[in-house]
Enzyme design. Structure first.
Site, PDB file in Angstrom:
ATOM      1  N   HIS A   9      -5.482   2.976  -4.569  1.00 56.52           N
ATOM      2  CA  HIS A   9      -5.611   3.248  -3.130  1.00 56.52           C
ATOM      3  C   HIS A   9      -6.214   4.628  -2.853  1.00 56.52           C
ATOM      4  O   HIS A   9      -6.200   5.111  -1.725  1.00 56.52           O
ATOM      5  CB  HIS A   9      -4.226   3.138  -2.479  1.00 56.52           C
ATOM      6  CG  HIS A   9      -4.250   2.888  -0.997  1.00 56.52           C
ATOM      7  ND1 HIS A   9      -5.141   2.043  -0.387  1.00 56.52           N
ATOM      8  CD2 HIS A   9      -3.461   3.390   0.002  1.00 56.52           C
ATOM      9  CE1 HIS A   9      -4.917   2.002   0.922  1.00 56.52           C
ATOM     10  NE2 HIS A   9      -3.910   2.828   1.190  1.00 56.52           N
ATOM     11  N   ASP A  49       0.820  -1.212   0.000  1.00 57.09           N
ATOM     12  CA  ASP A  49       0.000   0.000   0.000  1.00 57.09           C
ATOM     13  C   ASP A  49       0.859   1.270   0.000  1.00 57.09           C
ATOM     14  O   ASP A  49       2.033   1.245   0.389  1.00 57.09           O
ATOM     15  CB  ASP A  49      -0.910   0.041   1.234  1.00 57.09           C
ATOM     16  CG  ASP A  49      -2.076  -0.925   1.120  1.00 57.09           C
ATOM     17  OD1 ASP A  49      -2.084  -1.752   0.183  1.00 57.09           O
ATOM     18  OD2 ASP A  49      -2.989  -0.868   1.972  1.00 57.09           O
ATOM     19  N   ASP A  50       0.246   2.370  -0.416  1.00 56.20           N
ATOM     20  CA  ASP A  50       0.744   3.750  -0.255  1.00 56.20           C
ATOM     21  C   ASP A  50       1.827   4.156  -1.247  1.00 56.20           C
ATOM     22  O   ASP A  50       2.339   5.272  -1.156  1.00 56.20           O
ATOM     23  CB  ASP A  50       1.275   4.003   1.171  1.00 56.20           C
ATOM     24  CG  ASP A  50       0.215   3.791   2.227  1.00 56.20           C
ATOM     25  OD1 ASP A  50      -0.973   3.666   1.850  1.00 56.20           O
ATOM     26  OD2 ASP A  50       0.565   3.740   3.420  1.00 56.20           O
ATOM     27  N   HIS A 107      -5.600   9.683   1.023  1.00 60.72           N
ATOM     28  CA  HIS A 107      -5.240   8.851   2.175  1.00 60.72           C
ATOM     29  C   HIS A 107      -5.557   9.566   3.489  1.00 60.72           C
ATOM     30  O   HIS A 107      -4.860   9.450   4.484  1.00 60.72           O
ATOM     31  CB  HIS A 107      -3.776   8.426   2.154  1.00 60.72           C
ATOM     32  CG  HIS A 107      -3.532   7.121   2.876  1.00 60.72           C
ATOM     33  ND1 HIS A 107      -3.501   7.022   4.249  1.00 60.72           N
ATOM     34  CD2 HIS A 107      -3.330   5.861   2.401  1.00 60.72           C
ATOM     35  CE1 HIS A 107      -3.273   5.767   4.591  1.00 60.72           C
ATOM     36  NE2 HIS A 107      -3.175   5.031   3.481  1.00 60.72           N
ATOM     37  N   HIS A 156       3.629  -2.454   3.173  1.00 65.23           N
ATOM     38  CA  HIS A 156       3.631  -1.062   2.731  1.00 65.23           C
ATOM     39  C   HIS A 156       4.902  -0.761   1.933  1.00 65.23           C
ATOM     40  O   HIS A 156       5.976  -1.321   2.198  1.00 65.23           O
ATOM     41  CB  HIS A 156       3.529  -0.115   3.931  1.00 65.23           C
ATOM     42  CG  HIS A 156       2.179  -0.142   4.580  1.00 65.23           C
ATOM     43  ND1 HIS A 156       1.827  -1.108   5.496  1.00 65.23           N
ATOM     44  CD2 HIS A 156       1.088   0.655   4.425  1.00 65.23           C
ATOM     45  CE1 HIS A 156       0.575  -0.896   5.897  1.00 65.23           C
ATOM     46  NE2 HIS A 156       0.112   0.164   5.261  1.00 65.23           N
TER      47      HIS A 156
END
Length: 405
Positions: free
Chosen positions: A269, A219-220, A273, A370
């Protein structure tokens, strides 16, 4: 003769004097009487005024007492009316309801209503009661879920902020670090590789006969560490799924393209955020995913429908949000193993993943990782273990059963 006339005159004068005296006396007596009468009249008037004043005062007091009694009576009547009203309402409710031991036919007859009308009213009441109960249960369930997930989400948000601060510091020193690494590599002439931990014994032949699969998800990203992660994956013949943020794709376009060209699965994603921004409504959720989808397409020519919302689907993704993303063709993924690499910034996350993979009964583990420096530093250790124990590392695709919380 003259003497007789003189005597007559003298007598006449005496009589006159007596008469005058009597008249004076009578006049005097009359004056006294008048004075006494006037005084008596004055006293009487004064007395009458005093009596009248007392009577008026008594009347005023009596009127005030009557007013107080009237006010008290009004208050009492108002107080009595309230319970009477509530009693009347209860009686009305009782008249319009069916007693537990009373049939609908009897109740209809008692209330002068038809049986179909009574049945319809009872069905409506039962439906309303069920809806109230269902809403109460749903609210209690949501509250319980929030209690369970809030500590995890709070920790993730805190770690996310810390990670952003680290990225800022990394960007400042990234250019100088790259120069130092290049100089060091030229001097040594050898490429550095991540250290390998002590691994368990090699798997048996029986273990190798059945293919075991894990799904590594990052992720991210992308970030300054994406290329390093891709190199480690390639070294283990592993493929991953990268849930990327729109701004990061535009910031690191080469890393975004490398993910697609390397046979890994690009996924979405969102953009911000930020829970306060993306979860404002179902439209903001869908809007961020569409924006990230367009960013990926413009950079790589690839369009994907795989998404993961920030911090997972619980507790922020309401039922109407889930329905909205599905209606817009997106496929929402969570995970069933959390590496906690967002919390542990060292090798502890590797041991946690190995423990969960070996002890939990997931047929196909979906592992949350991540795209960050500390994850890249220890990723080689995790992949060494998985490879040694016969696990194949594959990307997600839209043919797999989706993992939800």
């Amino acid at each position: 003769m003259k003497q007789k006339e003189g005597n007559k005159k003298g007598w006449s004068n005496s009589v006159k004097k007596i008469a005058i005296g009597a008249a004076v006396v009578l006049i005097s007596l009359g004056g006294v009487a008048a004075v006494e009468k006037a005084q008596s009249s004055t006293d009487k008037s004064s007395t009458e005024k005093s009596v009248d004043s007392q009577e008026e005062k008594m009347k005023s007091e009596a009127i005030q007492q009557e007013e107080k009694k009237d006010q008290s009576s009004i208050h009492k009547n108002e107080e009595q009316e309230e319970p009477n009203q509530s009693l009347q309402e209860k009686e009305n409710q009782a008249e319009n309801s069916v007693e537990p031991n009373q049939s609908i036919e009897e109740a209809a007859k008692q209330q002068n209503k038809s049986i179909p009308d009574m049945k319809a009213e009872e069905e409506v009441k039962e439906k309303e009661e069920e809806e109230v109960k269902e809403k109460a249960q749903e609210k209690a369930q949501e509250t319980e879920e929030k209690k369970e997930t809030k500590p995890r989400v709070d920790e993730e948000e805190k770690a996310d902020k810390e990670n952003k601060e680290e990225k800022k510091q990394e960007n400042v020193s990234s250019s100088s670090e790259n120069k130092q690494e290049q100089a060091s590599a030229q001097q040594s002439g050898n490429q550095t590789t991540p250290s390998t931990p002590e691994l368990p014994t090699a798997p048996s032949n029986e273990e190798n006969q059945e293919e075991k699969v894990v799904y590594l998800t990052f992720d991210d990203g992308p970030s300054t560490h994406t290329q390093e992660i891709l190199q480690i994956l390639d070294a283990h013949n592993a493929k991953g799924t990268f849930f990327m943020l729109g701004p990061n794709m535009k910031r690191f376009p080469e890393a975004t393209k490398a993910i697609v060209e390397g046979g890994h699965e690009p996924a979405l994603h969102g953009v911000s955020h930020d829970a306060h921004q993306i979860y404002q409504s179902k439209d903001t959720v869908v809007g961020e995913m569409k924006e990230a989808q367009n960013d990926l397409y413009h950079l790589t020519g690839v369009r994907t429908n795989l998404i993961r919302t920030p911090y997972g689907s619980v507790p922020y993704m309401k039922p109407e949000y889930l329905e909205a993303v599905h209606q817009n063709g997106f496929e929402l993924w969570d995970w069933n193993i959390d590496s906690l690499d967002w919390k542990y910034k060292d090798a502890r996350y590797v041991n946690g993943v190995i423990h969960d993979v070996e002890t939990k009964s997931f047929k196909e583990p979906v592992i949350l990782l991540h795209d960050k420096q500390t994850t890249a530093q220890h990723l080689n250790d995790l992949l060494d273990y998985l490879s040694a124990h016969g696990y194949k590392m594959k990307p997600l695709d839209d043919t797999l059963p989706v993992v939800h919380f």
